[in-house]
Design an enzyme around this catalytic site. Structure first.
Site, short mmCIF file in Angstrom:
data_model
loop_
_atom_site.label_atom_id
_atom_site.label_comp_id
_atom_site.label_asym_id
_atom_site.label_seq_id
_atom_site.Cartn_x
_atom_site.Cartn_y
_atom_site.Cartn_z
N HIS A 76 0.81 -1.23 -0.12
CA HIS A 76 0.11 0.00 0.09
C HIS A 76 0.93 1.15 0.00
O HIS A 76 1.96 1.56 0.74
CB HIS A 76 -0.91 0.10 1.37
N CYS A 87 -3.49 2.81 -4.67
CA CYS A 87 -4.44 3.46 -3.98
C CYS A 87 -4.53 4.87 -4.49
O CYS A 87 -3.33 5.62 -4.18
CB CYS A 87 -4.18 3.61 -2.25
N HIS A 143 -7.53 0.50 -4.52
CA HIS A 143 -8.25 1.41 -3.95
C HIS A 143 -8.71 2.56 -4.59
O HIS A 143 -7.82 3.42 -4.76
CB HIS A 143 -7.44 1.85 -2.72
N ASP A 167 -12.90 3.42 -1.45
CA ASP A 167 -12.18 3.64 -0.35
C ASP A 167 -12.83 4.54 0.64
O ASP A 167 -14.28 4.66 0.47
CB ASP A 167 -10.67 4.25 -0.75
N HIS A 168 -12.28 5.07 1.60
CA HIS A 168 -12.76 6.19 2.41
C HIS A 168 -14.02 7.00 2.01
O HIS A 168 -13.99 7.39 0.83
CB HIS A 168 -12.03 7.30 2.96
N TYR A 203 -15.21 4.66 6.94
CA TYR A 203 -15.63 3.21 6.62
C TYR A 203 -17.11 2.99 7.07
O TYR A 203 -17.33 1.83 7.59
CB TYR A 203 -14.74 2.28 7.45
C1 DNO Z 1 -6.79 3.39 5.61
C2 DNO Z 1 -6.00 2.43 5.04
C3 DNO Z 1 -4.85 1.89 5.40
C4 DNO Z 1 -4.17 0.59 4.84
C5 DNO Z 1 -2.88 0.13 4.98
C6 DNO Z 1 -2.60 -1.29 4.35
O1 DNO Z 1 -7.86 3.77 5.69
O2 DNO Z 1 -6.08 2.71 3.74
O3 DNO Z 1 -4.68 1.75 6.86
O4 DNO Z 1 -5.18 -0.43 5.22
O5 DNO Z 1 -1.65 1.06 4.95
O6 DNO Z 1 -1.55 -1.71 5.13
#
Ligand code: DNO
Length: 356
Positions: A207, A245, A272, A317-318, A331
Site C-alpha cells: 500500500h 491506492c 483502492h 475507499d474512504h 468506513y
Molecule cells: C486506511 C487504509 C490503510 C491501509 C494500510 C495497508 O484507511 O488505507 O490503513 O489499509 O496502510 O496496510
C-alpha cells in the site's frame, strides 16, 4: 475486476456482511484478523472461522488488508527473522484457505495520517482531511490521542493502541533508518517471503504511503511512480506487486494516476479507488467518489485499470460520513456503497463503449 468492500470482521465493524451482500455488484470483502498484533503468526482456526462467516453470507474473502509488518522488520533489527518466520506462517495459513491477496504497508511508526477525521463539508457530511500546517504543530507522541479521541470508539486500522503506547521507543528505533535502509529492509523481507507466496499463488500488494511524503521526519518510500517501479524491480516476482491506492498516491498532485496505473500493468494486484479535493500543496480533503466532487478524473482512472486488463479486486475507499451514520471514520456503509455503485457504473460504461 471484482468489486469488493473492506470489512473489519465480527465485532470490529458497524457494517454487517448482510448489508454488504446487498450492495449491487459487490461479491467479496477485504478483511483481516483485526485483533491480531503485528509480528504474530495467525491462527488457522480463526482464519477458517472468518472465512466461514464471510462465505455463509454469500460473499467471499477477496483479500486480506492487512497483515501488518512488525517494526523490527522495517527497522532491520536482528530479531526481524523471527517475525518474518511468523509472517511466512501466516501466509501458509492464508494460502491453505485459498486466500491469494495480501495488502500491507511499509510505513515507519504511523500508518495513514490525517489532521481531521470529521471535517464538515457544505453538504452537511464530514470527511477525513489533511493539512500539513496542522500536522507540523502536533507532537508526534500526541498524534495517536488526537486521532483516537475522534474515531467514534473504533480502533483505527494501523493505529494499534499497544504499539502507540510505545511511540517514543518507536521513534528511537527508526532514528538511523533513512530511505535507502528502508528500501533494503523491504527487499530483505520480500525476498524472504516470495518462495511461500509463489508456492501458494499469494499476491503481495504494498500500500502506498499516505500522504505520499515523509511525515514527522520519518522516511517514506512508496510515494510515486519511480519508487513503485524500484520496489517491483528489486524483487522481480509477479507475486510482488502493488495496491494502487488513488487517494494515497494522489495526495501528491504531481503523481499522474492514470499514467502510473498504465505503467504498472501486471504488477497491480488490488485497487483502492477514491477521490480527493486539493486546496493547496499539503492540504486536501477527502471527497465523494464522483469526479465532479473532487480533483481526480475518476473516469480516466477506471479507464486505465480497464485498459491494462485489470482483473483483481477493487474497493471503494474512504467515504464521507452521511445520513447520520456513526461508523469508523471513512468506513461507513452509505457513502462507500454509493462509491461502489458509481465505480461499477463507470466500468460498465467503459466496457460497453469499447465493444460497441
Ligand atoms: C486506511 C487504509 C490503510 C491501509 C494500510 C495497508 O484507511 O488505507 O490503513 O489499509 O496502510 O496496510
Amino acid at each position: 475486476m471484482e468489486m469488493t468492500l473492506r470489512w473489519y470482521g465480527p465485532g470490529h465493524d458497524s457494517v454487517t456482511l448482510t448489508q454488504i451482500r446487498q450492495i449491487p455488484g459487490v461479491t467479496g470483502v477485504i478483511t483481516t484478523l483485526y485483533g491480531s498484533t503485528p509480528g504474530e503468526a495467525w491462527d488457522k482456526a480463526e482464519v477458517a472461522s472468518l472465512k466461514k462467516a464471510v462465505e455463509d453470507s454469500g460473499l467471499r474473502i477477496s483479500g486480506i488488508e492487512s497483515v501488518n509488518i512488525h517494526d523490527d522488520i522495517k527497522v532491520g533489527l536482528p530479531t526481524r527473522d523471527k517475525y518474518i518466520e511468523n509472517y511466512i506462517k501466516t501466509l501458509e495459513v492464508l494460502g491453505e484457505q485459498g486466500i491469494d491477496l495480501v495488502c500491507y504497508n511499509f510505513m515507519p511508526v504511523f500508518d495513514w495520517t490525517r489532521s481531521d477525521l470529521a471535517k464538515p463539508r457544505p453538504d452537511g457530511s464530514t470527511v477525513l482531511s489533511y493539512d500539513q500546517s496542522i500536522i507540523d504543530q502536533i507532537d508526534p507522541a500526541k498524534m495517536f490521542e488526537a486521532l483516537d479521541s475522534s474515531s467514534n470508539g473504533f480502533v483505527l486500522p494501523g493505529w494499534e493502541p499497544d504499539r502507540m503506547a510505545k511511540i517514543k521507543e518507536l521513534f528511537t528505533l527508526y532514528q538511523d533508518v533513512d530511505e535507502e535502509k528502508l528500501f533494503e529492509n523491504l527487499r530483505y523481507f520480500l525476498a524472504a517471503i516470495m518462495p511461500t507466496c509463489e508456492k501458494y499463488g499469494i499476491k503481495m500488494a504494498i500500500h502506498p504511503d499516505d500522504p505520499a511524503w515523509p511525515v514527522f521526519g520519518l522516511p517514506r518510500i512508496i510515494t510515486g511512480e519511480a519508487n513503485l517501479h524500484r520496489m517491483c524491480d528489486m524483487v522481480p516476482s509477479p507475486c510482488n506487486g502493488v495496491t494502487l491506492c488513488t487517494g494515497s498516491l494522489g495526495s501528491n498532485p504531481k503523481n499522474d494516476l492514470p499514467a502510473i496505473i498504465r505503467g504498472l500493468k501486471g504488477r497491480i494486484h488490488f485497487g483502492h479507488v477514491r477521490n480527493l479535493i486539493h486546496h493547496a500543496p499539503g492540504k486536501f480533503d477527502e471527497a465523494a467518489h464522483l469526479s465532479s466532487d473532487g480533483s481526480f478524473d475518476m473516469y480516466e482512472i477506471m479507464k486505465a485499470f480497464y485498459d491494462i486488463g485489470f482483473d483483481g479486486p477493487i474497493r471503494p475507499d474512504h467515504g464521507r460520513a452521511i445520513w447520520g451514520e456513526v461508523a469508523m471514520p471513512g468506513y461507513g456503509l452509505y457513502d462507500r456503497a454509493l462509491g461502489a455503485t458509481y465505480l461499477n457504473g463507470l466500468w460498465e460504461a467503459i466496457g460497453k463503449s469499447q465493444t460497441r
